[in-house]
Design a protein around this motif. Structure first.
Motif, PDB file in Angstrom:
ATOM      1  N   CYS A   1       0.867  -1.183   0.000  1.00 55.34           N
ATOM      2  CA  CYS A   1       0.000   0.000   0.000  1.00 55.34           C
ATOM      3  C   CYS A   1       0.900   1.227   0.000  1.00 55.34           C
ATOM      4  N   LEU A   2       0.705   2.130  -0.946  1.00 52.84           N
ATOM      5  CA  LEU A   2       1.513   3.333  -1.046  1.00 52.84           C
ATOM      6  C   LEU A   2       0.605   4.551  -1.020  1.00 52.84           C
ATOM      7  N   VAL A   3       1.083   5.585  -0.365  1.00 52.33           N
ATOM      8  CA  VAL A   3       0.335   6.831  -0.312  1.00 52.33           C
ATOM      9  C   VAL A   3       1.266   7.956  -0.734  1.00 52.33           C
ATOM     10  N   GLY A   4       0.820   8.762  -1.666  1.00 49.60           N
ATOM     11  CA  GLY A   4       1.655   9.866  -2.099  1.00 49.60           C
ATOM     12  C   GLY A   4       1.249  10.351  -3.466  1.00 49.60           C
ATOM     13  N   ARG A   5       2.175  11.099  -4.070  1.00 49.91           N
ATOM     14  CA  ARG A   5       1.882  11.697  -5.367  1.00 49.91           C
ATOM     15  C   ARG A   5       2.306  10.806  -6.515  1.00 49.91           C
ATOM     16  N   GLY A   6       2.827   9.610  -6.221  1.00 55.93           N
ATOM     17  CA  GLY A   6       3.183   8.693  -7.296  1.00 55.93           C
ATOM     18  C   GLY A   6       4.581   8.930  -7.800  1.00 55.93           C
ATOM     19  N   GLY A   7       4.729   9.366  -9.018  1.00 54.36           N
ATOM     20  CA  GLY A   7       6.051   9.423  -9.628  1.00 54.36           C
ATOM     21  C   GLY A   7       6.785  10.728  -9.470  1.00 54.36           C
ATOM     22  N   GLY A   8       6.522  11.464  -8.428  1.00 51.94           N
ATOM     23  CA  GLY A   8       7.175  12.752  -8.224  1.00 51.94           C
ATOM     24  C   GLY A   8       8.598  12.623  -7.733  1.00 51.94           C
ATOM     25  N   ALA A   9       9.172  13.725  -7.295  1.00 57.75           N
ATOM     26  CA  ALA A   9      10.582  13.784  -6.927  1.00 57.75           C
ATOM     27  C   ALA A   9      10.926  12.890  -5.739  1.00 57.75           C
ATOM     28  N   ASP A  10       9.960  12.544  -4.942  1.00 56.12           N
ATOM     29  CA  ASP A  10      10.240  11.691  -3.786  1.00 56.12           C
ATOM     30  C   ASP A  10      10.151  10.213  -4.118  1.00 56.12           C
ATOM     31  N   GLY A  11       9.789   9.894  -5.325  1.00 57.80           N
ATOM     32  CA  GLY A  11       9.646   8.501  -5.698  1.00 57.80           C
ATOM     33  C   GLY A  11       8.484   7.842  -4.980  1.00 57.80           C
ATOM     34  N   LEU A  12       8.386   6.548  -5.120  1.00 55.67           N
ATOM     35  CA  LEU A  12       7.371   5.776  -4.422  1.00 55.67           C
ATOM     36  C   LEU A  12       7.930   5.311  -3.088  1.00 55.67           C
ATOM     37  N   THR A  13       7.125   5.400  -2.037  1.00 60.01           N
ATOM     38  CA  THR A  13       7.556   4.958  -0.714  1.00 60.01           C
ATOM     39  C   THR A  13       6.867   3.645  -0.387  1.00 60.01           C
ATOM     40  N   PHE A  14       7.657   2.576  -0.381  1.00 62.56           N
ATOM     41  CA  PHE A  14       7.144   1.261  -0.063  1.00 62.56           C
ATOM     42  C   PHE A  14       7.422   0.934   1.393  1.00 62.56           C
ATOM     43  N   GLY A  15       6.451   0.305   2.052  1.00 66.69           N
ATOM     44  CA  GLY A  15       6.695  -0.264   3.367  1.00 66.69           C
ATOM     45  C   GLY A  15       7.133  -1.701   3.194  1.00 66.69           C
ATOM     46  N   LYS A  16       6.877  -2.522   4.203  1.00 66.80           N
ATOM     47  CA  LYS A  16       7.262  -3.930   4.121  1.00 66.80           C
ATOM     48  C   LYS A  16       6.212  -4.775   3.422  1.00 66.80           C
ATOM     49  N   GLY A  17       5.013  -4.216   3.248  1.00 63.66           N
ATOM     50  CA  GLY A  17       3.986  -4.941   2.535  1.00 63.66           C
ATOM     51  C   GLY A  17       3.316  -6.043   3.330  1.00 63.66           C
ATOM     52  N   THR A  18       2.304  -6.639   2.711  1.00 66.66           N
ATOM     53  CA  THR A  18       1.577  -7.765   3.290  1.00 66.66           C
ATOM     54  C   THR A  18       1.851  -9.001   2.452  1.00 66.66           C
ATOM     55  N   HIS A  19       2.388 -10.032   3.093  1.00 68.35           N
ATOM     56  CA  HIS A  19       2.641 -11.281   2.387  1.00 68.35           C
ATOM     57  C   HIS A  19       1.366 -12.114   2.433  1.00 68.35           C
ATOM     58  N   LEU A  20       0.695 -12.215   1.298  1.00 67.79           N
ATOM     59  CA  LEU A  20      -0.546 -12.972   1.193  1.00 67.79           C
ATOM     60  C   LEU A  20      -0.237 -14.379   0.706  1.00 67.79           C
TER      61      LEU A  20
END
Lengths: 114, 111
Positions: free
Chosen positions: B88-107
Protein backbone atom coordinates in the motif's frame (compact mmCIF):
# COMPACT_ATOMS: atom_id res chain seq x y z
CA UNK A 1 5.02 -4.24 -26.49
CA UNK A 2 8.28 -4.72 -24.62
CA UNK A 3 8.24 -3.83 -20.97
CA UNK A 4 11.04 -2.34 -18.93
CA UNK A 5 14.25 -4.27 -19.49
CA UNK A 6 17.26 -4.44 -17.21
CA UNK A 7 20.72 -5.89 -17.58
CA UNK A 8 22.40 -7.88 -16.36
CA UNK A 9 19.99 -10.21 -14.62
CA UNK A 10 22.48 -11.29 -11.99
CA UNK A 11 25.85 -9.96 -10.97
CA UNK A 12 28.47 -10.94 -8.42
CA UNK A 13 31.04 -8.37 -7.33
CA UNK A 14 33.70 -8.06 -4.66
CA UNK A 15 33.80 -5.41 -1.98
CA UNK A 16 35.40 -2.20 -3.22
CA UNK A 17 34.57 -2.81 -6.85
CA UNK A 18 32.38 -0.69 -9.09
CA UNK A 19 29.18 -1.79 -10.83
CA UNK A 20 27.02 -0.40 -13.63
CA UNK A 21 23.42 -1.48 -14.05
CA UNK A 22 21.38 -0.67 -17.13
CA UNK A 23 17.72 -0.02 -17.78
CA UNK A 24 15.65 0.52 -20.92
CA UNK A 25 12.23 2.07 -20.30
CA UNK A 26 9.02 1.27 -22.09
CA UNK A 27 8.91 2.96 -25.48
CA UNK A 28 7.53 6.47 -25.10
CA UNK A 29 8.29 6.70 -21.38
CA UNK A 30 10.52 9.62 -20.48
CA UNK A 31 10.96 9.07 -16.76
CA UNK A 32 13.15 6.41 -15.16
CA UNK A 33 13.49 5.68 -11.46
CA UNK A 34 15.82 3.37 -9.59
CA UNK A 35 15.02 1.40 -6.44
CA UNK A 36 17.00 -0.86 -4.14
CA UNK A 37 15.24 -3.81 -2.55
CA UNK A 38 16.99 -5.66 0.23
CA UNK A 39 15.67 -9.13 1.04
CA UNK A 40 12.52 -8.93 3.15
CA UNK A 41 12.01 -5.21 2.65
CA UNK A 42 10.05 -3.09 0.23
CA UNK A 43 11.87 -1.23 -2.55
CA UNK A 44 13.65 1.96 -1.50
CA UNK A 45 13.83 4.95 -3.83
CA UNK A 46 17.29 5.89 -5.09
CA UNK A 47 16.90 8.25 -8.06
CA UNK A 48 14.45 9.60 -10.56
CA UNK A 49 15.42 11.00 -13.94
CA UNK A 50 13.27 12.81 -16.44
CA UNK A 51 14.44 14.24 -19.74
CA UNK A 52 18.03 13.39 -18.80
CA UNK A 53 17.93 15.44 -15.60
CA UNK A 54 17.88 14.21 -12.04
CA UNK A 55 14.50 15.12 -10.57
CA UNK A 56 14.65 13.23 -7.30
CA UNK A 57 17.12 11.52 -5.00
CA UNK A 58 16.52 9.21 -2.08
CA UNK A 59 18.62 8.82 1.05
CA UNK A 60 21.59 7.03 -0.48
CA UNK A 61 25.32 7.89 -0.24
CA UNK A 62 27.27 9.61 -3.00
CA UNK A 63 28.68 6.22 -4.02
CA UNK A 64 25.42 5.86 -5.92
CA UNK A 65 25.05 7.84 -9.13
CA UNK A 66 22.96 7.59 -12.26
CA UNK A 67 22.36 9.17 -15.60
CA UNK A 68 19.79 9.11 -18.36
CA UNK A 69 20.65 9.08 -22.03
CA UNK A 70 18.94 10.85 -24.98
CA UNK A 71 17.04 7.65 -25.78
CA UNK A 72 15.74 7.70 -22.16
CA UNK A 73 17.65 4.59 -21.13
CA UNK A 74 19.50 4.86 -17.85
CA UNK A 75 22.50 3.60 -15.93
CA UNK A 76 22.92 3.23 -12.20
CA UNK A 77 26.50 3.25 -10.95
CA UNK A 78 27.66 2.16 -7.54
CA UNK A 79 31.27 2.74 -6.46
CA UNK A 80 33.26 1.17 -3.63
CA UNK A 81 30.78 -1.65 -3.16
CA UNK A 82 29.91 -2.77 0.35
CA UNK A 83 28.40 -6.06 1.47
CA UNK A 84 25.25 -4.11 2.35
CA UNK A 85 24.80 -3.13 -1.29
CA UNK A 86 23.71 -6.70 -2.04
CA UNK A 87 20.13 -6.33 -3.19
CA UNK A 88 17.69 -6.46 -6.07
CA UNK A 89 17.99 -3.23 -8.05
CA UNK A 90 14.79 -2.26 -9.77
CA UNK A 91 14.20 0.19 -12.55
CA UNK A 92 10.79 1.72 -13.16
CA UNK A 93 9.60 3.86 -16.04
CA UNK A 94 6.63 6.13 -16.45
CA UNK A 95 5.25 8.45 -19.10
CA UNK A 96 5.88 11.65 -17.26
CA UNK A 97 7.24 13.21 -14.09
CA UNK A 98 5.40 14.88 -11.27
CA UNK A 99 2.09 13.23 -12.12
CA UNK A 100 0.17 10.68 -10.17
CA UNK A 101 1.01 7.92 -12.57
CA UNK A 102 1.66 4.25 -12.78
CA UNK A 103 5.23 3.13 -12.50
CA UNK A 104 6.19 0.12 -14.61
CA UNK A 105 8.93 -1.94 -13.03
CA UNK A 106 11.48 -4.13 -14.71
CA UNK A 107 12.50 -7.57 -13.44
CA UNK A 108 15.50 -6.19 -11.60
CA UNK A 109 19.19 -6.94 -11.38
CA UNK A 110 20.25 -9.16 -8.49
CA UNK A 111 23.58 -7.84 -7.18
CA UNK A 112 25.59 -9.93 -4.77
CA UNK A 113 28.65 -8.38 -3.12
CA UNK A 114 31.11 -10.80 -1.55
CA UNK B 1 5.32 11.57 3.47
CA UNK B 2 2.35 9.65 4.82
CA UNK B 3 3.31 6.45 6.62
CA UNK B 4 1.32 3.31 5.99
CA UNK B 5 0.57 0.37 8.25
CA UNK B 6 -0.61 -2.97 6.91
CA UNK B 7 -0.58 -6.55 8.23
CA UNK B 8 2.70 -8.36 7.76
CA UNK B 9 1.01 -11.51 6.51
CA UNK B 10 -2.38 -13.02 5.70
CA UNK B 11 -3.60 -16.47 4.77
CA UNK B 12 -6.64 -17.43 2.74
CA UNK B 13 -7.96 -20.17 0.48
CA UNK B 14 -8.64 -20.45 -3.20
CA UNK B 15 -11.99 -19.02 -4.24
CA UNK B 16 -12.29 -16.73 -1.23
CA UNK B 17 -12.45 -12.95 -1.26
CA UNK B 18 -9.45 -11.36 0.43
CA UNK B 19 -9.46 -7.91 1.95
CA UNK B 20 -6.19 -6.22 2.96
CA UNK B 21 -6.53 -3.05 4.97
CA UNK B 22 -3.96 -0.28 5.09
CA UNK B 23 -3.88 2.56 7.61
CA UNK B 24 -2.56 5.96 6.58
CA UNK B 25 -3.59 8.45 9.25
CA UNK B 26 -1.39 11.27 7.97
CA UNK B 27 -2.50 11.21 4.36
CA UNK B 28 -2.27 14.62 2.69
CA UNK B 29 -5.01 16.27 0.70
CA UNK B 30 -3.29 15.70 -2.64
CA UNK B 31 -2.11 12.14 -1.93
CA UNK B 32 -3.41 9.18 -3.88
CA UNK B 33 -3.56 5.59 -2.61
CA UNK B 34 -1.89 3.00 -4.78
CA UNK B 35 -1.48 -0.75 -4.41
CA UNK B 36 1.26 -2.83 -5.96
CA UNK B 37 1.77 -6.59 -6.13
CA UNK B 38 5.16 -8.26 -6.14
CA UNK B 39 6.12 -11.86 -6.84
CA UNK B 40 9.52 -13.22 -5.73
CA UNK B 41 12.44 -11.97 -7.85
CA UNK B 42 10.18 -9.72 -9.91
CA UNK B 43 9.49 -6.02 -9.89
CA UNK B 44 6.30 -4.71 -8.30
CA UNK B 45 3.23 -4.52 -10.52
CA UNK B 46 0.58 -1.82 -10.32
CA UNK B 47 -2.81 -3.13 -9.22
CA UNK B 48 -5.08 -0.19 -8.54
CA UNK B 49 -5.11 3.45 -7.55
CA UNK B 50 -7.74 5.69 -6.03
CA UNK B 51 -8.39 8.98 -4.28
CA UNK B 52 -11.73 8.47 -2.57
CA UNK B 53 -14.80 6.21 -2.41
CA UNK B 54 -14.52 3.07 -4.52
CA UNK B 55 -12.47 2.12 -7.52
CA UNK B 56 -12.80 -1.16 -9.38
CA UNK B 57 -10.84 -2.69 -12.22
CA UNK B 58 -10.56 -6.15 -13.72
CA UNK B 59 -8.40 -7.52 -10.91
CA UNK B 60 -9.35 -5.71 -7.69
CA UNK B 61 -11.44 -3.15 -5.90
CA UNK B 62 -10.23 -0.37 -3.65
CA UNK B 63 -12.44 1.00 -0.92
CA UNK B 64 -11.57 4.36 0.63
CA UNK B 65 -13.73 5.84 3.42
CA UNK B 66 -14.60 9.50 3.54
CA UNK B 67 -11.83 10.41 5.99
CA UNK B 68 -9.26 8.65 3.75
CA UNK B 69 -7.29 7.50 6.80
CA UNK B 70 -7.44 3.90 5.65
CA UNK B 71 -8.10 1.88 2.53
CA UNK B 72 -8.98 -1.71 1.74
CA UNK B 73 -7.78 -3.70 -1.22
CA UNK B 74 -10.29 -6.39 -2.15
CA UNK B 75 -9.27 -9.37 -4.27
CA UNK B 76 -12.29 -11.41 -5.41
CA UNK B 77 -12.07 -15.19 -5.69
CA UNK B 78 -8.33 -15.54 -5.17
CA UNK B 79 -6.27 -18.33 -6.68
CA UNK B 80 -2.89 -19.82 -5.80
CA UNK B 81 -1.26 -17.39 -8.24
CA UNK B 82 -2.35 -14.48 -6.07
CA UNK B 83 0.23 -15.50 -3.47
CA UNK B 84 2.49 -12.45 -3.39
CA UNK B 85 3.48 -9.39 -1.38
CA UNK B 86 1.01 -6.51 -1.59
CA UNK B 87 2.16 -2.96 -0.93
CA UNK B 88 0.00 0.00 0.00
CA UNK B 89 1.51 3.33 -1.05
CA UNK B 90 0.34 6.83 -0.31
CA UNK B 91 1.66 9.87 -2.10
CA UNK B 92 1.88 11.70 -5.37
CA UNK B 93 3.18 8.69 -7.30
CA UNK B 94 6.05 9.42 -9.63
CA UNK B 95 7.17 12.75 -8.22
CA UNK B 96 10.58 13.78 -6.93
CA UNK B 97 10.24 11.69 -3.79
CA UNK B 98 9.65 8.50 -5.70
CA UNK B 99 7.37 5.78 -4.42
CA UNK B 100 7.56 4.96 -0.71
CA UNK B 101 7.14 1.26 -0.06
CA UNK B 102 6.69 -0.26 3.37
CA UNK B 103 7.26 -3.93 4.12
CA UNK B 104 3.99 -4.94 2.53
CA UNK B 105 1.58 -7.77 3.29
CA UNK B 106 2.64 -11.28 2.39
CA UNK B 107 -0.55 -12.97 1.19
CA UNK B 108 -0.46 -16.76 1.09
CA UNK B 109 -3.26 -18.58 -0.72
CA UNK B 110 -3.75 -22.23 0.07
CA UNK B 111 -5.63 -24.86 -1.95
Amino acid sequence: DAGVTQSPTHLIKTRGQHVTLRCSPISGHKSVSWYQQVLGQGPQFIFQYYEKEERGRGNFPDRFSARQFPNYSSELNVNALLLGDSALYLCASSLDWGRVDEQYFGPGTRLTVT
Amino acid sequence: LAKTTQPISMDSYEGQEVNITCSHNNIATNDYITWYQQFPSQGPRFIIQGYKTKVTNEVASLFIPADRKSSTLSLPRVSLSDTAVYYCLVGRGGGADGLTFGKGTHLIIQP
